[in-house]
Design an enzyme around this catalytic site. Structure first.
Site, PDB file in Angstrom:
ATOM      1  N   GLY A  11       0.791  -1.225   0.000  1.00 19.99           N
ATOM      2  CA  GLY A  11       0.000   0.000   0.000  1.00 19.99           C
ATOM      3  C   GLY A  11       0.824   1.276   0.000  1.00 19.99           C
ATOM      4  O   GLY A  11       0.270   2.362  -0.108  1.00 19.99           O
ATOM      5  N   CYS A  12       2.138   1.166   0.098  1.00 20.55           N
ATOM      6  CA  CYS A  12       3.002   2.354   0.105  1.00 20.55           C
ATOM      7  C   CYS A  12       3.050   2.946  -1.308  1.00 20.55           C
ATOM      8  O   CYS A  12       3.462   2.286  -2.261  1.00 20.55           O
ATOM      9  CB  CYS A  12       4.399   1.992   0.580  1.00 20.55           C
ATOM     10  SG  CYS A  12       5.590   3.360   0.464  1.00 20.55           S
ATOM     11  N   PHE A  13       2.644   4.184  -1.420  1.00 21.98           N
ATOM     12  CA  PHE A  13       2.608   4.880  -2.702  1.00 21.98           C
ATOM     13  C   PHE A  13       3.992   4.920  -3.350  1.00 21.98           C
ATOM     14  O   PHE A  13       4.145   4.632  -4.537  1.00 21.98           O
ATOM     15  CB  PHE A  13       2.056   6.294  -2.480  1.00 21.98           C
ATOM     16  CG  PHE A  13       2.034   7.141  -3.710  1.00 21.98           C
ATOM     17  CD1 PHE A  13       1.081   6.915  -4.697  1.00 21.98           C
ATOM     18  CD2 PHE A  13       2.943   8.164  -3.891  1.00 21.98           C
ATOM     19  CE1 PHE A  13       1.058   7.696  -5.849  1.00 21.98           C
ATOM     20  CE2 PHE A  13       2.927   8.949  -5.032  1.00 21.98           C
ATOM     21  CZ  PHE A  13       1.986   8.717  -6.014  1.00 21.98           C
TER      22      PHE A  13
END
Length: 137
Positions: A11-13
């Site tokens: 989920g880390c951009f």
């Protein structure tokens, strides 16, 4: 091109953007979850070879941002033990190519290491955008 094992926080951009850059350069990216990987100190240590202990850490981790963990005050063994207990502390991504391991995403260093064709200079690809927004506000 290289096969890159890429340890990310799901989920880390920025991790997603980093993976796209590696793939655009022709590399095969194998994604692993940094938070659920079964880390032990001896396995984790090689990712940080040559880096001072404070650079081993994710500055956006809640325990660091709140001052509970102060990387500059830690020795290598204590730092690794804390990271094994709390993988959110680990600087990401962790990258591995043919047994060579690295921490963080320095575009120029990765280009020298395995090749990373970037048409335009990239913004900060390590600091969480939410943390940058908080610092500015």
């Amino acid at each position: 091109m290289a096969t890159v094992t890429f340890y990310e926080k799901p989920g880390c951009f920025n991790n997603a953007r980093q993976q796209r850059l590696l793939e655009a350069a022709g590399h095969r990216v194998i994604v692993r979850n940094l938070l659920t990987e079964p880390w032990i100190c001896d396995r984790l240590r090689p990712f940080f070879a040559g880096l001072p202990v404070p650079q081993w850490f994710n500055a956006s981790a809640p325990a660091i941002a709140s001052g509970v963990v102060v990387p500059a005050q830690l020795d290598a063994d204590t730092a690794l033990e804390l990271m094994v207990l709390n993988p959110l502390l680990i600087r990401r991504p962790l990258l591995e190519v043919e047994g060579d391991r690295r921490a963080g995403f320095d575009s120029e260093a990765i280009d020298r290491w395995i090749g990373l064709t970037v048409a335009t200079p990239t913004p900060d690809l390590e600091t969480c955008p939410r943390t940058l927004a908080l610092r500015r506000g």
